[in-house]
Motif scaffolding. Structure first.
Motif, PDB file in Angstrom:
ATOM      1  N   ARG A 121     -33.123  -8.022  61.611  1.00  0.00           N
ATOM      2  CA  ARG A 121     -33.894  -7.254  62.600  1.00  0.00           C
ATOM      3  C   ARG A 121     -33.008  -6.809  63.754  1.00  0.00           C
ATOM      4  O   ARG A 121     -33.028  -5.638  64.158  1.00  0.00           O
ATOM      5  CB  ARG A 121     -35.055  -8.119  63.113  1.00  0.00           C
ATOM      6  N   ILE A 122     -32.211  -7.732  64.284  1.00  0.00           N
ATOM      7  CA  ILE A 122     -31.303  -7.375  65.384  1.00  0.00           C
ATOM      8  C   ILE A 122     -30.271  -6.360  64.912  1.00  0.00           C
ATOM      9  O   ILE A 122     -29.977  -5.370  65.606  1.00  0.00           O
ATOM     10  CB  ILE A 122     -30.619  -8.646  65.934  1.00  0.00           C
ATOM     11  N   ALA A 123     -29.713  -6.591  63.720  1.00  0.00           N
ATOM     12  CA  ALA A 123     -28.722  -5.661  63.187  1.00  0.00           C
ATOM     13  C   ALA A 123     -29.315  -4.265  63.026  1.00  0.00           C
ATOM     14  O   ALA A 123     -28.636  -3.259  63.277  1.00  0.00           O
ATOM     15  CB  ALA A 123     -28.198  -6.175  61.853  1.00  0.00           C
ATOM     16  N   GLY A 124     -30.579  -4.188  62.626  1.00  0.00           N
ATOM     17  CA  GLY A 124     -31.227  -2.892  62.484  1.00  0.00           C
ATOM     18  C   GLY A 124     -31.349  -2.157  63.810  1.00  0.00           C
ATOM     19  O   GLY A 124     -31.124  -0.940  63.887  1.00  0.00           O
ATOM     20  N   HIS A 125     -31.711  -2.886  64.871  1.00  0.00           N
ATOM     21  CA  HIS A 125     -31.794  -2.259  66.201  1.00  0.00           C
ATOM     22  C   HIS A 125     -30.421  -1.761  66.652  1.00  0.00           C
ATOM     23  O   HIS A 125     -30.310  -0.691  67.258  1.00  0.00           O
ATOM     24  CB  HIS A 125     -32.361  -3.256  67.215  1.00  0.00           C
ATOM     25  N   LEU A 126     -29.390  -2.525  66.357  1.00  0.00           N
ATOM     26  CA  LEU A 126     -28.041  -2.086  66.725  1.00  0.00           C
ATOM     27  C   LEU A 126     -27.639  -0.829  65.966  1.00  0.00           C
ATOM     28  O   LEU A 126     -27.026   0.087  66.537  1.00  0.00           O
ATOM     29  CB  LEU A 126     -27.043  -3.212  66.454  1.00  0.00           C
ATOM     30  N   ARG A 127     -27.995  -0.748  64.700  1.00  0.00           N
ATOM     31  CA  ARG A 127     -27.620   0.431  63.914  1.00  0.00           C
ATOM     32  C   ARG A 127     -28.375   1.670  64.361  1.00  0.00           C
ATOM     33  O   ARG A 127     -27.876   2.796  64.219  1.00  0.00           O
ATOM     34  CB  ARG A 127     -27.858   0.166  62.421  1.00  0.00           C
ATOM     35  N   ARG A 128     -29.570   1.498  64.910  1.00  0.00           N
ATOM     36  CA  ARG A 128     -30.279   2.657  65.460  1.00  0.00           C
ATOM     37  C   ARG A 128     -29.707   3.093  66.802  1.00  0.00           C
ATOM     38  O   ARG A 128     -29.818   4.258  67.187  1.00  0.00           O
ATOM     39  CB  ARG A 128     -31.772   2.331  65.603  1.00  0.00           C
ATOM     40  N   THR A 129     -29.085   2.156  67.514  1.00  0.00           N
ATOM     41  CA  THR A 129     -28.547   2.449  68.841  1.00  0.00           C
ATOM     42  C   THR A 129     -27.134   3.006  68.779  1.00  0.00           C
ATOM     43  O   THR A 129     -26.765   3.879  69.568  1.00  0.00           O
ATOM     44  CB  THR A 129     -28.561   1.170  69.701  1.00  0.00           C
ATOM     45  N   PHE A 130     -26.334   2.500  67.832  1.00  0.00           N
ATOM     46  CA  PHE A 130     -24.916   2.859  67.758  1.00  0.00           C
ATOM     47  C   PHE A 130     -24.590   3.461  66.392  1.00  0.00           C
ATOM     48  O   PHE A 130     -25.228   3.150  65.381  1.00  0.00           O
ATOM     49  CB  PHE A 130     -24.037   1.621  67.968  1.00  0.00           C
ATOM     50  N   ALA A 131     -23.558   4.293  66.383  1.00  0.00           N
ATOM     51  CA  ALA A 131     -22.966   4.752  65.133  1.00  0.00           C
ATOM     52  C   ALA A 131     -21.871   3.759  64.777  1.00  0.00           C
ATOM     53  O   ALA A 131     -20.882   3.644  65.499  1.00  0.00           O
ATOM     54  CB  ALA A 131     -22.397   6.158  65.300  1.00  0.00           C
TER      55      ALA A 131
END
Length: 451
Positions: A121-131
């Protein structure tokens, strides 16, 4: 290093210089508004790095100096994950675009306490925030005692490329004293699981200066570590600061090694690692010759941040989680250390920044000098001062006089404005760096000893 020099400088309390200025000098003058403005200045395609702080453990190791707490139930961890993902979204809303994430570090506490679904879940939020950069390094800190094959499967699934295993000491008497009992077998098992999953880069973290440690049992622990063939080994000096970390008072203080014994332990560990083929990096790191850290040291591109020595050359490090510190061109911003207050702030839609420091021109100049000494054991003051539009004589006249005194002791070698710490004195590089710390004298910080 002579016994007299150890007596003279080994008891000095100086910072570890994972930043400059150091965290004890942060103030409440930096809050959510200032941090928000700094986030807005991050370029839409800028390369950045990130740190995720997980402040939970299943048990408290008595040597620990981290912001963490022991939990017996998962509910507080689950609530924290919800707050952490909200904080990532709050930061994303203030960024101009999707910066390119080049380095990601999961630290703690024990990040692998998180359920696999929460890590994803956290990794998913990071991937939406950063390239995510194609060659991104994703590192995680691991407690081998609690690691499971399912944990490793999740780490591989979220793209982890490097794992740091906490070991500290493998001597049973030392482990009992620090309340961290960990066998050689379970440490080796964790390494096997990681490599089988494709996480090939493995670091091992050791310590000297713990209760009941001796040269003999430190070397024995190093031998066990070398047998695992890690890519990197860190040999940290235990920092005894019970006024800051009250649980350290439970350690048998009479069994703590003194400066002479600590120095002997560290040099014995260093000698064993160098003979095993590792390259000595900065103050306390060792790397295989083909490891990126060794290549960066050889190329003079080594950097130092809150995670220690790194190849990360980005200008911006964004910290997420309670107590996490962000470093941006404008300065430093730290989140609230109290987990409940942190969660309340993000629930209100506020950045949880509680303190920090806006960098001055003088701070930036001194930071470059201190980082150069800590990473390369040498600096050319003329070159650094030239980049900052000043001269060494005008900027550092008192410091040069103090360095001359240290040169007479052999701690540094000075040739004009070029300063170097001899290899046999690298254990005192923090003391040499402290000469350039304009905020240290009379400041609020209380630090561990230099040896």
């Amino acid at each position: 290093m002579t016994p007299d020099l150890i007596d003279r400088l080994g008891g000095e309390r100086v910072p570890r210089y994972t930043s400059y200025p150091t965290a004890p000098h942060f103030t409440t003058e930096v809050g959510p508004a200032e941090f928000g403005r700094w986030l807005g200045d991050v370029g839409p395609d800028e390369a950045v790095s990130a740190y995720i702080h997980v402040p939970f453990c299943t048990a408290l190791c008595l040597y620990c100096g981290c912001h963490t707490r022991v939990v017996r139930r998962y509910a507080p961890v689950e609530a924290y994950v919800a707050a952490l993902t909200r904080e990532i979204d709050l930061v994303a809303a203030r960024l101009a675009g999707r910066p390119v994430l080049r380095h990601l570090h999961w630290g703690g506490g024990t990040p692998t306490m998180l359920r696999g679904s929460d890590l994803r879940r956290i990794a998913g939020h990071l991937r939406r925030t950063f390239a995510f950069a194609p060659d991104i390094e994703i590192a995680v800190e691991i407690d081998p005692r609690t690691l499971t094959p399912a944990d490793v499967e999740t780490l591989a699934a979220i793209g982890v490329t490097r794992a740091s295993l906490g070991v500290q000491s493998l001597d049973p008497e030392v482990q009992r004293a620090i309340r961290r009992e960990q066998s050689v077998a379970e440490t080796a098992r964790a390494v096997d699981w990681l490599r089988f999953s494709g996480i090939a880069a493995v670091n091992v973290d050791l310590m000297i200066g713990l209760p009941h440690q001796s040269v003999a049992n430190v070397v024995a622990t190093v031998d066990h570590a070398v047998a695992l063939a890690p890519d990197r080994v860190a040999v940290f000096g235990y920092g005894h600061v019970p006024w800051m970390k009250p649980h350290q008072r439970a350690l048998p203080e009479a069994a703590l090694p003194g400066p002479h014994e600590r120095h002997a332990q560290f040099e014995a560990a260093a000698g064993r690692l160098v003979r095993a083929g590792y390259v000595r990096i900065g103050l306390d790191h060792f790397a295989a010759p083909d490891d990126p850290l060794a290549r960066a040291a050889a190329a003079k591109t080594l950097r130092r941040n809150f995670q220690g020595y790194t190849t990360d050359g980005t200008r911006t490090l964004l910290g997420f989680g309670a107590s996490a510190i962000s470093s941006l061109p404008g300065g430093y911003a730290q989140a609230m250390t109290d987990i409940a207050a942190y969660a309340d702030a993000v629930a209100r839609g506020e950045l949880p920044t509680t303190r920090g420091l806006a960098l001055t021109r003088d701070d930036r100049l001194r930071r470059d000098v201190i980082e150069g000494l800590m990473c390369d054991l040498a600096v050319d003051l003329d070159e650094i001062c030239g980049r900052h539009g000043v001269t060494a004589d005008s900027a550092f006249a008192p410091e040069l006089a103090r360095l001359d005194a240290m040169a007479r002791l052999g701690v540094v070698a000075r040739s004009g404005h070029r300063i170097a710490v001899p290899d046999e004195m690298r254990s005192l590089v923090r003391s040499a760096s402290a000469v350039f710390d304009a905020r240290l004298a009379g400041g609020p910080g209380r630090h561990s000893t230099s040896l």
